[in-house]
Motif scaffolding. Sequence first.
Motif, PDB file in Angstrom:
ATOM      1  N   GLY A 286      81.961  26.344  31.192  1.00 56.97           N
ATOM      2  CA  GLY A 286      80.407  26.946  30.922  1.00 56.97           C
ATOM      3  C   GLY A 286      81.042  28.799  31.281  1.00 56.97           C
ATOM      4  O   GLY A 286      79.869  29.141  30.389  1.00 56.97           O
TER       5      GLY A 286
ATOM      6  N   ARG B 102      90.347  32.302  16.715  1.00 55.11           N
ATOM      7  CA  ARG B 102      89.398  32.395  17.642  1.00 55.11           C
ATOM      8  C   ARG B 102      88.974  31.782  16.257  1.00 55.11           C
ATOM      9  O   ARG B 102      87.633  30.954  15.869  1.00 55.11           O
TER      10      ARG B 102
ATOM     11  N   THR C  58      79.092  26.417  22.883  1.00 56.57           N
ATOM     12  CA  THR C  58      78.521  26.858  23.931  1.00 56.57           C
ATOM     13  C   THR C  58      77.582  28.374  23.604  1.00 56.57           C
ATOM     14  O   THR C  58      76.334  28.272  23.858  1.00 56.57           O
ATOM     15  N   ASP C  59      77.723  28.887  22.245  1.00 61.67           N
ATOM     16  CA  ASP C  59      76.576  29.518  21.551  1.00 61.67           C
ATOM     17  C   ASP C  59      75.330  29.060  21.197  1.00 61.67           C
ATOM     18  O   ASP C  59      73.923  29.222  21.514  1.00 61.67           O
TER      19      ASP C  59
ATOM     20  N   ALA D 223      84.710  24.301  18.851  1.00 59.47           N
ATOM     21  CA  ALA D 223      85.384  25.424  20.288  1.00 59.47           C
ATOM     22  C   ALA D 223      84.228  26.304  19.585  1.00 59.47           C
ATOM     23  O   ALA D 223      84.577  26.823  20.682  1.00 59.47           O
TER      24      ALA D 223
ATOM     25  N   ALA E  12      76.006  37.245  20.451  1.00 62.24           N
ATOM     26  CA  ALA E  12      75.153  38.273  21.447  1.00 62.24           C
ATOM     27  C   ALA E  12      76.120  39.776  20.854  1.00 62.24           C
ATOM     28  O   ALA E  12      75.579  40.244  20.570  1.00 62.24           O
TER      29      ALA E  12
ATOM     30  N   MET F 294      74.285  32.958  34.355  1.00 60.19           N
ATOM     31  CA  MET F 294      75.685  32.962  33.405  1.00 60.19           C
ATOM     32  C   MET F 294      76.176  32.040  32.451  1.00 60.19           C
ATOM     33  O   MET F 294      76.826  31.727  30.698  1.00 60.19           O
ATOM     34  N   ARG F 295      75.776  30.886  33.120  1.00 57.50           N
ATOM     35  CA  ARG F 295      76.736  29.397  33.078  1.00 57.50           C
ATOM     36  C   ARG F 295      75.185  29.022  32.029  1.00 57.50           C
ATOM     37  O   ARG F 295      76.161  27.924  30.734  1.00 57.50           O
ATOM     38  N   GLU F 296      74.083  28.674  32.063  1.00 59.29           N
ATOM     39  CA  GLU F 296      73.167  28.752  31.302  1.00 59.29           C
ATOM     40  C   GLU F 296      72.951  29.132  29.766  1.00 59.29           C
ATOM     41  O   GLU F 296      72.603  28.652  29.136  1.00 59.29           O
ATOM     42  N   ARG F 297      72.884  30.768  30.375  1.00 60.23           N
ATOM     43  CA  ARG F 297      72.592  31.311  28.956  1.00 60.23           C
ATOM     44  C   ARG F 297      73.569  32.334  28.308  1.00 60.23           C
ATOM     45  O   ARG F 297      73.137  33.205  27.313  1.00 60.23           O
ATOM     46  N   GLY F 298      74.448  32.654  28.953  1.00 66.92           N
ATOM     47  CA  GLY F 298      75.849  33.345  28.868  1.00 66.92           C
ATOM     48  C   GLY F 298      74.879  34.727  28.874  1.00 66.92           C
ATOM     49  O   GLY F 298      74.434  35.228  30.220  1.00 66.92           O
TER      50      GLY F 298
ATOM     51  N   MET G 235      90.311  24.500  24.465  1.00 64.15           N
ATOM     52  CA  MET G 235      88.992  25.370  25.151  1.00 64.15           C
ATOM     53  C   MET G 235      89.918  25.746  26.509  1.00 64.15           C
ATOM     54  O   MET G 235      89.998  26.589  27.260  1.00 64.15           O
TER      55      MET G 235
ATOM     56  N   SER H 157      84.361  30.202  30.058  1.00 68.86           N
ATOM     57  CA  SER H 157      85.545  30.503  29.378  1.00 68.86           C
ATOM     58  C   SER H 157      85.598  30.847  27.483  1.00 68.86           C
ATOM     59  O   SER H 157      85.531  32.179  27.364  1.00 68.86           O
ATOM     60  N   THR H 158      84.501  31.010  27.134  1.00 65.99           N
ATOM     61  CA  THR H 158      84.408  30.827  26.048  1.00 65.99           C
ATOM     62  C   THR H 158      83.996  32.327  26.014  1.00 65.99           C
ATOM     63  O   THR H 158      83.844  33.398  25.663  1.00 65.99           O
ATOM     64  N   ASP H 159      82.554  32.724  26.938  1.00 62.87           N
ATOM     65  CA  ASP H 159      82.065  34.047  27.315  1.00 62.87           C
ATOM     66  C   ASP H 159      83.376  35.118  28.023  1.00 62.87           C
ATOM     67  O   ASP H 159      84.047  36.477  27.310  1.00 62.87           O
TER      68      ASP H 159
ATOM     69  N   ARG I  67      72.356  27.321  23.279  1.00 59.47           N
ATOM     70  CA  ARG I  67      71.899  28.881  24.165  1.00 59.47           C
ATOM     71  C   ARG I  67      70.859  29.795  22.988  1.00 59.47           C
ATOM     72  O   ARG I  67      69.975  30.385  23.144  1.00 59.47           O
TER      73      ARG I  67
ATOM     74  N   ALA J  38      75.955  37.802  27.877  1.00 55.12           N
ATOM     75  CA  ALA J  38      74.841  39.040  27.378  1.00 55.12           C
ATOM     76  C   ALA J  38      73.113  37.892  27.108  1.00 55.12           C
ATOM     77  O   ALA J  38      72.613  38.962  26.797  1.00 55.12           O
TER      78      ALA J  38
ATOM     79  N   ARG K 201      93.021  28.262  25.754  1.00 53.94           N
ATOM     80  CA  ARG K 201      92.162  29.728  25.799  1.00 53.94           C
ATOM     81  C   ARG K 201      91.475  30.513  27.201  1.00 53.94           C
ATOM     82  O   ARG K 201      91.573  31.542  27.442  1.00 53.94           O
ATOM     83  N   SER K 202      91.533  29.314  27.528  1.00 54.30           N
ATOM     84  CA  SER K 202      90.992  29.875  29.297  1.00 54.30           C
ATOM     85  C   SER K 202      91.673  30.622  29.959  1.00 54.30           C
ATOM     86  O   SER K 202      91.814  31.085  30.780  1.00 54.30           O
TER      87      SER K 202
END
Lengths: 191, 191
Positions: free
Chosen positions: B105, A97, A108-109, A104, A29, B23-27, A154, B107-109, A112, B29, A157-158
């Motif tokens: 859920g 990244r 996550t993306d 990694a 996104a 946010m954890r479900e869909r991110g 992960m 950390s990537t975002d 979704r 954005a 990075r976190s």
Amino acid sequence: MRRTREATAESRSRVLAEAGRLMRERGLAGVSVADVMAAAGMTHGGFYVHFPSKDALAAAAAEAAFDEPLGRLKEPDAHALARYVDLYLSSGHVAERGRGCPIAGLSTDAGRAHDDMCAAVAQGTRNVLAALADRLGHGDEAIRLLAVLLGGVMLARSVDDPLMAERIMTVLRQSSPVVDTLKSGCQKRPE
Amino acid sequence: MRRTREATAESRSRVLAEAGRLMRERGLAGVSVADVMAAAGMTHGGFYVHFPSKDALAAAAAEAAFDEPLGRLKEPDAHALARYVDLYLSSGHVAERGRGCPIAGLSTDAGRAHDDMCAAVAQGTRNVLAALADRLGHGDEAIRLLAVLLGGVMLARSVDDPLMAERIMTVLRQSSPVVDTLKSGCQKRPE
DNA sequence: TGTACATCAGTGAACGCGCGTTCACTGATGTAC
DNA sequence: TGTACATCAGTGAACGCGCGTTCACTGATGTAC
């Protein structure tokens, strides 16, 4: 203006590569079609010559992003797995990244996103597990190893702190599970 | 219309909780301010009574999302850590991203978000590591354990297949690092 | 305690911006002869 | 091989939609007296 078939194929490759990099850096996104095309040295209008939609690009880029790590894992010499683990558990991997492990950077993306990207990352992940299992001679060991690698990066990075990240990498490199796994891997494939 | 102070505080809590879940479900954005407000039973205009911006909500929701797991880890009885690990390495955790570990859920975002959310997730992650280290009596063991947990759930989510996810959970629950770690954890804090 | 007024939580319309996608156009490439 | 034309990769303006944010308004709550 029209380009040669070769130039067109190179354009498509550049778009795929830049999309894979930017998606891992900023998320699906967070990257626009125009961003990707600009990174590939073009304007946004030409995008639809190569892909029917942004979702289709995401799926194709996710699939392509696995080529590089899978290629490294399948190199014929005996130290390919050790190199893979060393590179995975490195501060450079934590920081970069865009060029890092696609699991990694994309999973996550993918969870979704639309079905195609999700399927591409799922297949890539299974392929990495299969390549590791082939090296280690045991599917369970592949799961244990990849969980530590993925979780380690992960986690590093976190925490968002280079010193702490370095400590995490050091602890996991020295930790018995990884080292044991690598030892057994080298024993099984000494060639 | 104006609400009681108590009702206002409850509204804010609902917004935080729903934001953390969505946010954890869909991110980040993938969730709009209107989505969060609707989930909390309000319309979008009232949002700015509680938060100055969507980014501020993301940071506050990320911070709040760590309360639940940190609370579970700090429960006084001797089996809190074992329960935490069992719940973490479960198929339910793989499937229910919205109520799952905020590191997995968010950390990537967070790495792509503005500084406040990034800092909130980083602090939450350090707090989880500290709570695990307190239980285990050793910081390195906390890193090893959390890497396996986090990596296991990320990996199980990435393969996008309930059967494979179940296998990954089973392998990691039975794997020596986790079991060894738990054993030593129980030895250090038998109370 | 009761009353009058100020406060403010929440509503819903509106604004402006960025993004995915479309489209008319350009001009070099590929091809038919 | 050379020529004329059709193809199509890429350009850049335009469209429509959704989103973050703002704002005038409502009416119940909180407070001063």
